[in-house]
Design an enzyme around this catalytic site. Sequence first.
Site, PDB file in Angstrom:
ATOM      1  N   ARG A 179       0.832  -1.211   0.000  1.00 27.29           N
ATOM      2  CA  ARG A 179       0.000   0.000   0.000  1.00 27.29           C
ATOM      3  C   ARG A 179       0.861   1.253   0.000  1.00 27.29           C
ATOM      4  NH1 ARG A 179      -2.817  -1.275   5.690  1.00 27.29           N
ATOM      5  NH2 ARG A 179      -0.942  -1.636   6.901  1.00 27.29           N
ATOM      6  N   GLU A 188      -3.337   5.913   4.063  1.00 27.71           N
ATOM      7  CA  GLU A 188      -2.882   4.876   3.127  1.00 27.71           C
ATOM      8  C   GLU A 188      -3.943   4.584   2.063  1.00 27.71           C
ATOM      9  OE1 GLU A 188      -0.340   2.273   6.380  1.00 27.71           O
ATOM     10  OE2 GLU A 188      -2.512   2.137   6.341  1.00 27.71           O
ATOM     11  N   LYS A 246      -9.058   0.754  -0.802  1.00 27.17           N
ATOM     12  CA  LYS A 246      -9.493   1.307   0.486  1.00 27.17           C
ATOM     13  C   LYS A 246      -8.631   2.510   0.812  1.00 27.17           C
ATOM     14  CE  LYS A 246      -8.664  -0.701   4.660  1.00 27.17           C
ATOM     15  NZ  LYS A 246      -8.861  -1.646   5.771  1.00 27.17           N
ATOM     16  N   THR A 294      -8.642   6.111  16.043  1.00 26.92           N
ATOM     17  CA  THR A 294      -7.310   5.851  15.488  1.00 26.92           C
ATOM     18  C   THR A 294      -7.411   5.507  14.006  1.00 26.92           C
ATOM     19  OG1 THR A 294      -6.460   5.098  17.600  1.00 26.92           O
ATOM     20  CG2 THR A 294      -5.306   4.295  15.650  1.00 26.92           C
ATOM     21  N   ASP A 304      -4.702  -3.460  29.072  1.00 31.22           N
ATOM     22  CA  ASP A 304      -4.551  -2.201  28.338  1.00 31.22           C
ATOM     23  C   ASP A 304      -4.022  -1.193  29.350  1.00 31.22           C
ATOM     24  OD1 ASP A 304      -6.223  -0.829  25.600  1.00 31.22           O
ATOM     25  OD2 ASP A 304      -5.347   0.489  27.119  1.00 31.22           O
ATOM     26  N   THR A 331      -2.603  -2.958  20.032  1.00 27.65           N
ATOM     27  CA  THR A 331      -2.377  -1.641  20.632  1.00 27.65           C
ATOM     28  C   THR A 331      -2.061  -0.635  19.527  1.00 27.65           C
ATOM     29  OG1 THR A 331       0.010  -1.972  20.894  1.00 27.65           O
ATOM     30  CG2 THR A 331      -1.410  -2.743  22.692  1.00 27.65           C
ATOM     31  N   ASP A 388       1.773  -2.145  12.314  1.00 28.49           N
ATOM     32  CA  ASP A 388       1.347  -2.179  10.908  1.00 28.49           C
ATOM     33  C   ASP A 388       1.833  -0.967  10.141  1.00 28.49           C
ATOM     34  OD1 ASP A 388      -0.214  -0.296  12.119  1.00 28.49           O
ATOM     35  OD2 ASP A 388      -2.127  -1.029  11.366  1.00 28.49           O
ATOM     36  N   VAL A 392      -0.518  -7.062   8.968  1.00 27.94           N
ATOM     37  CA  VAL A 392      -0.515  -5.615   8.698  1.00 27.94           C
ATOM     38  C   VAL A 392      -1.804  -5.182   7.990  1.00 27.94           C
ATOM     39  CG1 VAL A 392       1.996  -5.321   8.662  1.00 27.94           C
ATOM     40  CG2 VAL A 392       0.829  -5.954   6.557  1.00 27.94           C
TER      41      VAL A 392
END
Length: 345
Positions: free
Chosen positions: A45, A56, A69, A84, A161, A201, A227, A295
């Site tokens: 990508r 991306e 996408k 995020t 977390d 995360t 990723d 990823v």
Amino acid sequence: MTLFVDVRNMVRWTAETGPEAIIAGMSRYIEDDFRRWESFDKIARVGSHTPFGVIELMPTSDGETYAFKYVNGHPSNPARGFQTVSAFGALADVSNGYPVFLAEMTLLTALRTAATSAMVARALARPGSRRLALIGAGSQSEFQALGMRAALGIREVAVWDTDPAAMAKLARNLEPLGFDVHVAASGREAVRGADVVTTCTADKARATVLSADWIEPGVHVNAIGGDCPGKTELDPTILLRDDVEVFVEFPPQTRIEGEIQAMPADFPVTELWQVLTGRAPGRTSPSQVTVFDSVGFAIEDLSALRYVRDAVRGTPWVDDIDLVAEPEDPKDLFGMVSAFSPIPS
Ligand code: NAD
């Protein structure tokens, strides 16, 4: 006309069909497409990196259908009230280039990422796996838990977390769905006794959310959060252990973005499509540690878009939108505007 699934319809379709059923069905579509891997155009990508995060574009085509996408990754977004990850994408007809299907993909990315995790866990995790450790309890986490239940029947989840509110949210969302959720006091505690460890995360850093000495024999590691260049989650020594085998989607992309970005360019990996088609071995022993260095690859998005399009066609969860200007005379595009109102000189 182009079919369009907006956020409202994606939410209604997902809620009424059930996210777990969708993840299970979508994972079969992704597997079908991985089995015909060689028929796709594939490129890593294209990322536009800034100090804020990354935007991306992810294209692919099988010669009949083209998909892309648009997706962002901004780990600092939740602190500012944004997510995020957000996304949208489209399918187009290769024969004339027209877009035929357009959809929101923020929810769809969470479903497809869980569906990919499910497909990979089905192939690599030990049979009889009972316990999932989740490191990271943000937007992807509940979908990931549902993916592991769809694939392996797992109902026990231990979560860690750094944000206690995120863990409380996960327990609030998963317990009514029949999960037994243990909120851990550390990553090490969450991972102890787990058959599958999912790291999800978000931090634009070479983080270590999973240490090598926490990993027990036979575990399947589903590492989805690393990723992007400069963004990893695993202690790199995990990848170097003799009992570890690393599985990837598309090596040219994973070597830039995945956990293996820290490794030499010839670091050995196994491509998942080869495992799924029987050309390469998957897990070779009950004590082997399998690592899915996920990823997210464009073919998964094409599969996810195909799945939604097939599911919503003819239902109230899809609209027609007028996306392509189509003059009666294909050479007279200008006629569309001049016939409508006088054009001032
Ligand atoms: P999110 O921001 O909603 O959640 C991330 C969570 O991680 C937050 O709750 C945060 O508190 C927690 N966290 C951050 N650092 C931590 C640490 N050191 N230890 C424990 N918890 C920590 O993000 P999200 O939408 O759930 O996405 C998670 C990650 O997955 C992102 O990095 C995203 O880019 C990635 N992702 C990957 C794929 C894929 O296909 N591989 C697809 C979608 C998202």
